[in-house]
Motif scaffolding. Structure first.
Motif, PDB file in Angstrom:
ATOM      1  N   THR A 279      -1.085  10.531   5.105  1.00 17.67           N
ATOM      2  CA  THR A 279      -2.005  10.891   6.390  1.00 17.67           C
ATOM      3  C   THR A 279      -1.739  12.407   6.583  1.00 17.67           C
ATOM      4  OG1 THR A 279      -0.013  10.204   7.854  1.00 17.67           O
ATOM      5  CG2 THR A 279      -1.933   8.732   7.332  1.00 17.67           C
TER       6      THR A 279
ATOM      7  N   ARG B 238       0.805  -1.199   0.083  1.00 19.03           N
ATOM      8  CA  ARG B 238       0.138   0.150   0.015  1.00 19.03           C
ATOM      9  C   ARG B 238       0.818   1.170   0.023  1.00 19.03           C
ATOM     10  NH1 ARG B 238      -0.140  -2.599   3.592  1.00 19.03           N
ATOM     11  NH2 ARG B 238       0.076  -2.684   5.621  1.00 19.03           N
TER      12      ARG B 238
ATOM     13  N   HIS C 229       0.162   4.973   1.676  1.00 18.56           N
ATOM     14  CA  HIS C 229      -0.702   5.519   2.712  1.00 18.56           C
ATOM     15  C   HIS C 229      -0.012   7.085   3.043  1.00 18.56           C
ATOM     16  CE1 HIS C 229      -2.982   4.967   6.821  1.00 18.56           C
ATOM     17  NE2 HIS C 229      -2.980   5.916   6.437  1.00 18.56           N
TER      18      HIS C 229
ATOM     19  N   GLU D 296      -7.714  10.582   5.076  1.00 19.69           N
ATOM     20  CA  GLU D 296      -6.407   9.906   4.819  1.00 19.69           C
ATOM     21  C   GLU D 296      -6.631   9.128   3.387  1.00 19.69           C
ATOM     22  OE1 GLU D 296      -5.754   6.784   7.976  1.00 19.69           O
ATOM     23  OE2 GLU D 296      -5.379   8.148   9.327  1.00 19.69           O
TER      24      GLU D 296
ATOM     25  N   ARG E  38      -5.339   5.912   0.969  1.00 25.70           N
ATOM     26  CA  ARG E  38      -4.907   4.844   0.908  1.00 25.70           C
ATOM     27  C   ARG E  38      -4.987   4.280  -0.671  1.00 25.70           C
ATOM     28  NH1 ARG E  38      -7.873   2.608   6.163  1.00 25.70           N
ATOM     29  NH2 ARG E  38      -6.331   3.851   7.780  1.00 25.70           N
TER      30      ARG E  38
END
Length: 95
Positions: A42, A38, A40, A78, A80
């Motif tokens: 944030t 993944r 990610h 967020e 992803r």
């Protein structure tokens, strides 16, 4: 054997793209985590936020104090992106 100019240009473009991506993430106040499975992104607290002053929140008073998140980062989504499927873990322990 000579290396084709296209591969040299591609090899030179990768560090430039990574540097540009890092600058955009820092300016947009994002933190990046990436692995095989993944990517990610944030949100990060704003250093110039008048409420939290870059700490990301504050402690609420009371008998059970809790950290309250500041809206400068907690109200942002967020992101992803799945890359490879995560391998399944077995239900039973190996021993």
């Amino acid at each position: 054997m000579r290396t084709p100019p296209r591969s040299l240009m591609a090899a030179a473009a990768v560090p430039l793209a990574l540097t540009a991506a890092a600058a955009v993430l820092k300016a947009g106040r994002w933190q990046l985590y990436a692995d095989w499975h993944r990517i990610h992104l944030t949100p990060v607290a704003h250093r110039s936020c008048p409420d939290c002053r870059g700490a990301g929140g504050w402690w609420a008073d009371g008998p059970f104090p809790e950290m309250e998140a500041c809206g400068c980062w907690s109200e942002r989504r967020e992101l992803r992106i799945r890359l490879l499927p995560v391998p399944a873990t077995p239900d039973e322990t190996p021993f």
